[in-house]
Design a protein around this motif. Structure first.
Motif, PDB file in Angstrom:
ATOM      1  N   ALA A 411       0.810  -1.224   0.000  1.00 57.00           N
ATOM      2  CA  ALA A 411       0.000   0.000   0.000  1.00 57.00           C
ATOM      3  C   ALA A 411       0.839   1.269   0.000  1.00 57.00           C
ATOM      4  O   ALA A 411       0.280   2.357  -0.165  1.00 57.00           O
ATOM      5  N   VAL A 412       2.157   1.181   0.192  1.00 60.22           N
ATOM      6  CA  VAL A 412       2.971   2.403   0.167  1.00 60.22           C
ATOM      7  C   VAL A 412       2.947   3.038  -1.218  1.00 60.22           C
ATOM      8  O   VAL A 412       3.300   4.216  -1.366  1.00 60.22           O
ATOM      9  N   ARG A 413       2.513   2.285  -2.228  1.00 58.05           N
ATOM     10  CA  ARG A 413       2.411   2.856  -3.577  1.00 58.05           C
ATOM     11  C   ARG A 413       1.208   3.782  -3.707  1.00 58.05           C
ATOM     12  O   ARG A 413       1.092   4.525  -4.689  1.00 58.05           O
ATOM     13  N   ASN A 414       0.278   3.699  -2.755  1.00 55.05           N
ATOM     14  CA  ASN A 414      -0.917   4.545  -2.791  1.00 55.05           C
ATOM     15  C   ASN A 414      -0.584   5.884  -2.155  1.00 55.05           C
ATOM     16  O   ASN A 414      -0.543   6.029  -0.930  1.00 55.05           O
ATOM     17  N   ARG A 415      -0.341   6.873  -2.981  1.00 56.76           N
ATOM     18  CA  ARG A 415       0.128   8.177  -2.482  1.00 56.76           C
ATOM     19  C   ARG A 415      -0.939   8.895  -1.650  1.00 56.76           C
ATOM     20  O   ARG A 415      -0.616   9.582  -0.685  1.00 56.76           O
ATOM     21  N   PHE A 416      -2.216   8.740  -2.046  1.00 54.95           N
ATOM     22  CA  PHE A 416      -3.272   9.343  -1.227  1.00 54.95           C
ATOM     23  C   PHE A 416      -3.221   8.782   0.179  1.00 54.95           C
ATOM     24  O   PHE A 416      -3.281   9.529   1.165  1.00 54.95           O
ATOM     25  N   LEU A 417      -3.116   7.480   0.296  1.00 53.27           N
ATOM     26  CA  LEU A 417      -3.118   6.853   1.613  1.00 53.27           C
ATOM     27  C   LEU A 417      -1.916   7.285   2.433  1.00 53.27           C
ATOM     28  O   LEU A 417      -2.054   7.625   3.621  1.00 53.27           O
ATOM     29  N   MET A 418      -0.730   7.288   1.840  1.00 55.41           N
ATOM     30  CA  MET A 418       0.473   7.664   2.590  1.00 55.41           C
ATOM     31  C   MET A 418       0.368   9.106   3.091  1.00 55.41           C
ATOM     32  O   MET A 418       0.714   9.405   4.237  1.00 55.41           O
ATOM     33  N   GLN A 419      -0.127  10.007   2.240  1.00 48.98           N
ATOM     34  CA  GLN A 419      -0.261  11.402   2.663  1.00 48.98           C
ATOM     35  C   GLN A 419      -1.298  11.533   3.766  1.00 48.98           C
ATOM     36  O   GLN A 419      -1.115  12.294   4.730  1.00 48.98           O
ATOM     37  N   PHE A 420      -2.392  10.760   3.654  1.00 51.60           N
ATOM     38  CA  PHE A 420      -3.433  10.854   4.669  1.00 51.60           C
ATOM     39  C   PHE A 420      -2.943  10.304   6.004  1.00 51.60           C
ATOM     40  O   PHE A 420      -3.284  10.829   7.064  1.00 51.60           O
ATOM     41  N   VAL A 421      -2.125   9.258   5.981  1.00 52.72           N
ATOM     42  CA  VAL A 421      -1.541   8.743   7.219  1.00 52.72           C
ATOM     43  C   VAL A 421      -0.685   9.819   7.879  1.00 52.72           C
ATOM     44  O   VAL A 421      -0.771  10.052   9.093  1.00 52.72           O
TER      45      VAL A 421
END
Length: 495
Positions: A411-421
């Protein structure tokens, strides 16, 4: 000869074979998914025989694609899904029952009964863990109660009990080595984290004979030799056996107390290095063994989240809201916010810091204006909220000031998710550009075991690459989002 390391990552969803060089660079990877069995609501099983066949098939296919490395293979390393337990025949290695997966909640009643009988304090003191369906021991209690023939086979020595690592090592070495490592053993509810060995009182409590359990070795130890059922032209040693979450902590070079990582997999594990001192949590965080080197343990706080990547898979496979995991990022960005929608993915209960195996999943806040984009975004946001829950409790109990969180997993490839974390937790996030951190951690352990690295300092000097994310959302807005999540969780827990 250029040393090449063969690594196996046996995860909840698939078995991957990988090739690394001695600098920890991933050269190639090949994975094969295995079937998920759901015999009843909340039950999750795997076919361990299928997993072993896929292990051999993945290695064979990978080496067929890379014929030039055959003579250069130095050793094999193994990392694995933890807490999934297998009972198998001593003579043949044949599983006697489907592997009971860490997500499975069939032992919920047994756990509740043990807690009501007042055993929780004893178990927590010895293991650092809570009595919970997440861990293998109550699963085995359930299995022995419902399958008397299997219990008889275990108690008479005709069958053995092991986590996936011990099972695969046994099969790969044709039954010559039955061993696990401290990281996997410490997640069974049968292992004493202070004495670093199986605990007879716990084995008695859960009804598991110690003689059926594997020898516990250091992760970098020698675990026998294998030719992978004749796939290899010569046997190679097995060095570097470690559970996937601890392996990721090791791969991130979180060697010092206060360093932490989040692995984004089917579920997620947050680990914080505590050094050689056992600490206890008052906020639902458990204590595990990170690894043992030269007889010296490194302990870690761990918070486990049952459904993270699995939530995205649910959107795809069960609900048909997305065609692929990658599509979730674009759909989340297609709306300006979550529209007040929160998804609480308690499909098999809630893990840390709530530890409510009876909780059920829910989507709250739906209105006529809600779209599938809002639901998909809510699913991704739920991953960040759960990580934030764990990190807040962990930081309070550890007495350390966290500033940077290392991240790994697909999931680190999901930039939206990483930024939201990063936005919700308010920490800087370092997302590894190598998603296979668990396999790398096993390889680094193997380098120590094979004498190809002399110290942790040698490993720390190996190259590592990551993408950094810093909070950009205002603190006020992040607090509003997080308060909405907490309200949604309270509604789920109140049902």
């Amino acid at each position: 000869m250029t040393p090449i390391i063969l690594a196996v990552d046996q995860s909840t969803s698939a078995t991957k074979a990988m090739l690394f060089d001695a600098n920890g660079t991933l050269l190639d990877s090949l994975g094969i998914e295995h079937r998920q069995y759901y015999p009843q609501p909340g039950w999750v099983e795997h076919d361990a025989e299928e997993i072993y066949r896929h292990t051999c098939r993945a290695i064979a296919a990978l080496l067929e694609r890379n014929p030039q490395v055959g003579d250069d293979l130095a050793f094999l390393s193994l990392t694995n899904q933890r807490e999934t337990v297998v009972v198998f025949e001593r003579e043949t290695g044949r599983p006697l029952y489907h592997a009971i997966v860490w997500q499975c909640n069939r032992a919920e009643g047994i756990c509740r009964q043990l807690v009501e009988q007042g055993h929780d304090a004893l178990v927590q003191e010895a293991t650092g863990l809570k009595i919970d369906t997440y861990f293998p021991a109550p699963k085995l209690t359930w299995l022995f109660a419902h399958e008397p023939a299997i219990k008889e086979a275990v108690y008479t020595g005709r069958a053995l009990v092991g986590t996936i690592d011990a099972y695969l090592v046994y099969r790969l070495t044709r039954g010559s080595v039955f061993a696990t490592d401290h990281s996997n053993a410490s997640r069974t509810l049968l292992y004493n984290i202070a004495r670093l060995g199986w605990d007879e009182a716990l084995c008695d409590l859960f009804g598991v004979p110690p003689a059926a359990l594997p020898e516990v070795r250091e992760s970098r130890a020698f675990f026998g030799e294998t030719d992978v059922e004749g796939v290899l032209t010569r046997p190679i040693p097995i060095y570097g056996v470690i559970g996937d979450s601890q392996a990721a902590l090791f791969a991130e070079r979180c060697f010092e107390p206060g360093m932490a990582k989040v692995t984004f997999g089917t579920g997620s594990s947050v680990l914080l290095n505590l050094g050689d001192t056992i600490r206890r949590s008052a906020n639902g965080i458990v204590t595990a063994v990170g690894w043992v080197l030269d007889g010296r343990p490194v302990y870690a706080f761990e918070g486990n989240i049952n459904f993270t990547g699995a939530t995205v898979a649910w959107l795809r496979d069960q609900m048909g809201l997305i065609a692929s995991s990658a599509e979730s990022e674009q759909m989340a960005l297609a709306v300006p916010d979550n529209g007040g929608v929160y998804l609480v993915p308690a499909f098999v209960g809630l893990g840390a810091p709530y530890w409510r195996p009876d909780a059920k999943g829910a989507i709250v806040g739906l209105t006529p204006a809600s779209t599938r984009n809002h639901i998909v975004r809510a699913a991704l946001e739920a991953i960040a909220y759960q990580v934030c829950d764990v990190l807040q409790a962990m930081a309070q109990d550890a007495g350390v000031s966290l500033e940077v969180i290392h991240a790994d997993g697909g999931a680190v490839r999901n930039r939206f998710l990483m930024q939201f974390v990063a936005d919700i937790t308010r920490y800087r996030l370092r997302a590894s550009t190598l998603p296979e951190l668990s396999a790398l951690g096993a390889v680094l352990m193997g380098l120590l075991g094979a004498g190809m690295a002399g110290s942790l300092d040698d490993l720390a000097r190996l190259p590592a690459q990551a993408v950094d994310y810093a909070p950009v959302m205002s603190q006020a807005q992040a607090s509003v989002y997080y308060a909405g999540w907490q309200a949604a969780v309270r509604r789920v827990l109140a049902e």
